[in-house]
Write an enzyme that holds these catalytic residues in place. Structure first.
Site, PDB file in Angstrom:
ATOM      1  N   GLU A   1      -3.239  -2.552 -15.110  1.00 23.62           N
ATOM      2  CA  GLU A   1      -4.682  -2.538 -14.816  1.00 23.62           C
ATOM      3  C   GLU A   1      -5.413  -1.443 -15.583  1.00 23.62           C
ATOM      4  O   GLU A   1      -5.130  -0.261 -15.453  1.00 23.62           O
ATOM      5  CB  GLU A   1      -4.893  -2.357 -13.305  1.00 23.62           C
ATOM      6  CG  GLU A   1      -6.366  -2.419 -12.902  1.00 23.62           C
ATOM      7  CD  GLU A   1      -6.550  -2.387 -11.382  1.00 23.62           C
ATOM      8  OE1 GLU A   1      -5.550  -2.264 -10.649  1.00 23.62           O
ATOM      9  OE2 GLU A   1      -7.713  -2.479 -10.943  1.00 23.62           O
TER      10      GLU A   1
ATOM     11  N   ASP B   1     -17.355   2.467  -9.641  1.00 23.35           N
ATOM     12  CA  ASP B   1     -16.276   1.620  -9.135  1.00 23.35           C
ATOM     13  C   ASP B   1     -16.135   1.830  -7.626  1.00 23.35           C
ATOM     14  O   ASP B   1     -15.145   2.354  -7.142  1.00 23.35           O
ATOM     15  CB  ASP B   1     -14.980   2.015  -9.868  1.00 23.35           C
ATOM     16  CG  ASP B   1     -13.789   1.202  -9.422  1.00 23.35           C
ATOM     17  OD1 ASP B   1     -13.984   0.043  -9.010  1.00 23.35           O
ATOM     18  OD2 ASP B   1     -12.666   1.729  -9.485  1.00 23.35           O
TER      19      ASP B   1
ATOM     20  N   LYS C   1      -8.809   0.778 -16.856  1.00 24.29           N
ATOM     21  CA  LYS C   1      -9.975   1.366 -16.173  1.00 24.29           C
ATOM     22  C   LYS C   1     -10.774   2.238 -17.129  1.00 24.29           C
ATOM     23  O   LYS C   1     -10.221   2.844 -18.046  1.00 24.29           O
ATOM     24  CB  LYS C   1      -9.498   2.183 -14.971  1.00 24.29           C
ATOM     25  CG  LYS C   1     -10.605   2.724 -14.087  1.00 24.29           C
ATOM     26  CD  LYS C   1     -10.101   3.106 -12.704  1.00 24.29           C
ATOM     27  CE  LYS C   1     -11.214   3.736 -11.890  1.00 24.29           C
ATOM     28  NZ  LYS C   1     -10.906   3.802 -10.472  1.00 24.29           N
TER      29      LYS C   1
ATOM     30  N   ASP D   1     -10.366  -5.505 -13.501  1.00 25.16           N
ATOM     31  CA  ASP D   1     -11.042  -5.231 -12.234  1.00 25.16           C
ATOM     32  C   ASP D   1     -12.540  -5.178 -12.517  1.00 25.16           C
ATOM     33  O   ASP D   1     -12.965  -4.516 -13.472  1.00 25.16           O
ATOM     34  CB  ASP D   1     -10.510  -3.893 -11.677  1.00 25.16           C
ATOM     35  CG  ASP D   1     -11.092  -3.510 -10.331  1.00 25.16           C
ATOM     36  OD1 ASP D   1     -12.325  -3.501 -10.211  1.00 25.16           O
ATOM     37  OD2 ASP D   1     -10.319  -3.181  -9.411  1.00 25.16           O
TER      38      ASP D   1
ATOM     39  N   HIS E   1      -9.003  -8.458 -10.491  1.00 26.69           N
ATOM     40  CA  HIS E   1      -9.311  -7.763  -9.244  1.00 26.69           C
ATOM     41  C   HIS E   1     -10.788  -7.996  -8.992  1.00 26.69           C
ATOM     42  O   HIS E   1     -11.633  -7.365  -9.630  1.00 26.69           O
ATOM     43  CB  HIS E   1      -9.009  -6.266  -9.358  1.00 26.69           C
ATOM     44  CG  HIS E   1      -7.624  -5.915  -8.940  1.00 26.69           C
ATOM     45  ND1 HIS E   1      -7.182  -4.619  -8.810  1.00 26.69           N
ATOM     46  CD2 HIS E   1      -6.579  -6.716  -8.576  1.00 26.69           C
ATOM     47  CE1 HIS E   1      -5.913  -4.637  -8.409  1.00 26.69           C
ATOM     48  NE2 HIS E   1      -5.523  -5.882  -8.265  1.00 26.69           N
TER      49      HIS E   1
ATOM     50  N   TRP F   1      -1.362   0.186 -11.452  1.00 25.33           N
ATOM     51  CA  TRP F   1      -2.549   0.977 -11.780  1.00 25.33           C
ATOM     52  C   TRP F   1      -2.228   2.444 -11.520  1.00 25.33           C
ATOM     53  O   TRP F   1      -1.684   2.793 -10.472  1.00 25.33           O
ATOM     54  CB  TRP F   1      -3.763   0.581 -10.927  1.00 25.33           C
ATOM     55  CG  TRP F   1      -4.900   1.533 -11.184  1.00 25.33           C
ATOM     56  CD1 TRP F   1      -5.679   1.588 -12.292  1.00 25.33           C
ATOM     57  CD2 TRP F   1      -5.308   2.624 -10.343  1.00 25.33           C
ATOM     58  NE1 TRP F   1      -6.561   2.645 -12.196  1.00 25.33           N
ATOM     59  CE2 TRP F   1      -6.357   3.298 -11.005  1.00 25.33           C
ATOM     60  CE3 TRP F   1      -4.891   3.103  -9.102  1.00 25.33           C
ATOM     61  CZ2 TRP F   1      -6.999   4.421 -10.482  1.00 25.33           C
ATOM     62  CZ3 TRP F   1      -5.528   4.216  -8.565  1.00 25.33           C
ATOM     63  CH2 TRP F   1      -6.582   4.865  -9.257  1.00 25.33           C
TER      64      TRP F   1
ATOM     65  N   ASP G   1     -15.981  -0.235  -5.095  1.00 27.29           N
ATOM     66  CA  ASP G   1     -15.197  -1.176  -4.297  1.00 27.29           C
ATOM     67  C   ASP G   1     -15.933  -1.673  -3.060  1.00 27.29           C
ATOM     68  O   ASP G   1     -15.360  -1.751  -1.976  1.00 27.29           O
ATOM     69  CB  ASP G   1     -13.831  -0.568  -3.932  1.00 27.29           C
ATOM     70  CG  ASP G   1     -12.950  -0.366  -5.153  1.00 27.29           C
ATOM     71  OD1 ASP G   1     -12.460  -1.366  -5.684  1.00 27.29           O
ATOM     72  OD2 ASP G   1     -12.778   0.791  -5.595  1.00 27.29           O
TER      73      ASP G   1
ATOM     74  N   ASP H   1      -9.981  -6.819  -4.569  1.00 25.73           N
ATOM     75  CA  ASP H   1      -9.792  -5.374  -4.483  1.00 25.73           C
ATOM     76  C   ASP H   1     -11.100  -4.713  -4.077  1.00 25.73           C
ATOM     77  O   ASP H   1     -11.948  -4.434  -4.915  1.00 25.73           O
ATOM     78  CB  ASP H   1      -9.306  -4.827  -5.845  1.00 25.73           C
ATOM     79  CG  ASP H   1      -8.994  -3.333  -5.751  1.00 25.73           C
ATOM     80  OD1 ASP H   1      -8.982  -2.794  -4.629  1.00 25.73           O
ATOM     81  OD2 ASP H   1      -8.772  -2.710  -6.811  1.00 25.73           O
TER      82      ASP H   1
ATOM     83  N   HIS I   1     -14.207  -1.782 -13.323  1.00 24.36           N
ATOM     84  CA  HIS I   1     -13.574  -0.863 -14.263  1.00 24.36           C
ATOM     85  C   HIS I   1     -14.157  -0.869 -15.664  1.00 24.36           C
ATOM     86  O   HIS I   1     -13.491  -0.499 -16.619  1.00 24.36           O
ATOM     87  CB  HIS I   1     -12.072  -1.158 -14.341  1.00 24.36           C
ATOM     88  CG  HIS I   1     -11.347  -0.761 -13.088  1.00 24.36           C
ATOM     89  ND1 HIS I   1      -9.980  -0.652 -13.013  1.00 24.36           N
ATOM     90  CD2 HIS I   1     -11.806  -0.429 -11.867  1.00 24.36           C
ATOM     91  CE1 HIS I   1      -9.625  -0.284 -11.786  1.00 24.36           C
ATOM     92  NE2 HIS I   1     -10.714  -0.151 -11.073  1.00 24.36           N
TER      93      HIS I   1
HETATM   94  C1  RNT Z   1      -8.312   1.561  -8.584  1.00 24.91           C
HETATM   95  C2  RNT Z   1      -7.775   0.207  -8.882  1.00 24.91           C
HETATM   96  C3  RNT Z   1      -6.613  -0.232  -8.020  1.00 24.91           C
HETATM   97  C4  RNT Z   1      -6.758   0.147  -6.568  1.00 24.91           C
HETATM   98  C5  RNT Z   1      -5.720  -0.446  -5.659  1.00 24.91           C
HETATM   99  C6  RNT Z   1      -5.708   0.176  -4.308  1.00 24.91           C
HETATM  100  O1  RNT Z   1      -9.429   1.850  -9.315  1.00 24.91           O
HETATM  101  O2  RNT Z   1      -8.793  -0.732  -8.812  1.00 24.91           O
HETATM  102  O3  RNT Z   1      -6.413  -1.586  -8.172  1.00 24.91           O
HETATM  103  O4  RNT Z   1      -8.011  -0.185  -6.066  1.00 24.91           O
HETATM  104  O5  RNT Z   1      -4.494  -0.394  -6.262  1.00 24.91           O
HETATM  105 ZN    ZN Z   2      -8.260  -2.812  -8.924  1.00 32.27          ZN
END
Ligand code: RNT
Ligand code: ZN
Length: 419
Positions: A226, A294, A228, A259, A286, A185, A296, A326, A262
């Site tokens: 990945e 996003d 986004k 993810d 993820h 990513w 997390d 994640d 994303h």
């Molecule tokens: C960031 C991505 C990625 C990170 C990690 C730490 O938007 O989701 O996967 O969260 O690599």
């Molecule tokens: Zn991620």
């Protein structure tokens, strides 16, 4: 009533719907989540000097005491986290978590040797490793562009990091006799409107081609990319968008990483799977929880997770789906956060495995939308908790009832001493 008696009652109720709970648990036991190492220390890592989390809108808020400050503490925390999870799970490492022994090892210098300690740990604990290059929290990422940077010397630096990350993942895969999944990513993007999107995307494509030039056996490692939509500071344009990586991954036989944070807030990853499985052999997820962006947040058993886990099972793609976590939250006990996030994902998978697929499919085929919806609603109040408790108990891990005490004990005995 004992946990076993409760299980037997629940088992009967599920059997009446045509669901075999023993079989469901057999399947659940085989699922390995890939735990993200970066929840232990708010994505800090062990570089010298310390990498400071920045770039691409990934951000941790909170300064709850007790975060791990070194490898020993991190491994102790991971041991604790795994001890709270039924089943056998993997670990996803980021490149900034190598054993650098106080030396400055830049990203274009990382080697498998810096991860030998992890490979030994992996063998000892029987926890398989996945890997991630770290393309953020670095002065050469400060402009917001890494692999798509128009400045050749900067993108060459990151290409080298990517190549080395592949080499490290391959070494892990050989050591564990099972491919290590390398997720890539990059944060590249722009706050405001670019006029030449094509330029950045074609640079990224070329950089990836170079980074992936060397063929590495899929028995050792597999590449994932990945996608986004946006990040804080890259609201208007992200180079590695979904369409970009869909195209790239399909053409170059890479795994696509989805993810949960994303995409547009109303877009469901669950809905994408049945389309993507037709074209991809494998996917990487993820599992995260975006709250308005996003962010997390710690994963909980919300609809997004349930729809996702149910969909994997309805499509019968458990074996083709790598399930990584994640999220990172510095406002609460970090081990507790792991426990909630991973256990909630497992609960989602359990719910999926406990679906009476035949009956549901029959209603589907008959076009009986009412019956289909009614059964889906009925399932929500079925005694899944009794199945889950039995699974925890027979796996030797705390049931939900004891989770708080267990985590708080670790906080008092271990985390609170880290001052
Ligand atoms: C960031 C991505 C990625 C990170 C990690 C730490 O938007 O989701 O996967 O969260 O690599
Ligand atoms: Zn991620």
């Amino acid at each position: 009533m004992s946990i076993i008696d409760q299980y037997n009652n629940a088992k009967e109720r599920y059997a009446a719907l045509g669901v075999d709970t023993d079989k469901a648990l057999e399947k659940l036991k085989k699922i390995s989540l890939s735990l993200h190492c970066w929840q232990t220390d708010d994505v800090g890592g062990f570089e010298t000097p310390d990498a400071e989390l920045s770039g691409g809108g990934i951000q941790v808020t909170g300064n709850y005491p007790g975060k791990s400050r070194n490898l020993t503490e991190m491994r102790a925390d991971l041991d604790k986290a795994y001890s709270l999870l039924p089943g056998k799970h993997r670990l996803s490492l980021h490149a900034i978590y190598g054993e650098f022994n106080g030396k400055k090892v830049d990203r274009d210098e990382v080697e498998p040797e810096h991860f030998m300690g992890w490979m030994d740990w992996s063998k000892k604990k029987n926890v398989k490793l996945d890997f991630n290059g770290t393309f953020f929290s670095h002065p050469k990422a400060a402009s917001g562009f890494t692999l798509s940077n128009p400045d050749k010397s900067i993108r060459d630096f990151w290409i080298e990091h990517g190549k080395r990350s592949r080499k490290i993942a391959a070494a892990m895969g050989r050591a564990q006799n099972d491919p290590s999944i390398l997720n890539t990513w990059i944060p590249d993007g722009m706050k405001d409107l670019p006029v030449n999107r094509l330029k950045y995307r074609s640079i990224l494509k070329d950089s990836l081609d170079e980074m992936y030039f060397k063929d590495i056996s899929s028995k050792e490692m597999k590449d994932a990319v990945e996608t986004k939509l946006f990040g804080i500071g890259s609201e208007s344009f992200v180079v590695g968008s979904h369409e970009f990586y869909m195209g790239y991954a399909l053409k170059n036989n890479k795994i696509a990483t989805l993810d949960l944070g994303h995409f547009h807030p109303t877009e469901l990853i669950a809905d994408k799977l049945s389309a993507m499985y037709l074209f991809f052999d494998e996917l990487l997820l993820h599992v995260s929880r975006p709250v308005r962006w996003d962010s997390d947040h710690v994963v909980i058993l919300n609809d997004d997770v349930r729809y996702l886990t149910e969909e994997i099972i309805r499509c019968d793609k458990l074996e083709k789906t790598h399930i990584g976590l994640d999220f990172f939250d510095g406002t609460m006990n970090r081990i507790g956060a792991y426990a909630i996030g991973a256990r909630s994902t497992l609960k989602g998978l359990l719910l999926g495995l406990l679906e009476p697929q035949q009956v549901l499919n029959k209603f589907d085929e008959d076009g009986n939308a009412f019956a289909r919806l009614a059964l889906i609603e009925e399932l929500k109040l079925m005694p899944v908790g009794d199945i889950w408790n039995y699974y925890c108990e027979t796996s030797g891990v705390p049931t939900d009832k004891y989770l708080i005490d267990d985590v708080m004990k670790y906080e008092n005995d271990v985390l609170s001493r880290r001052v």
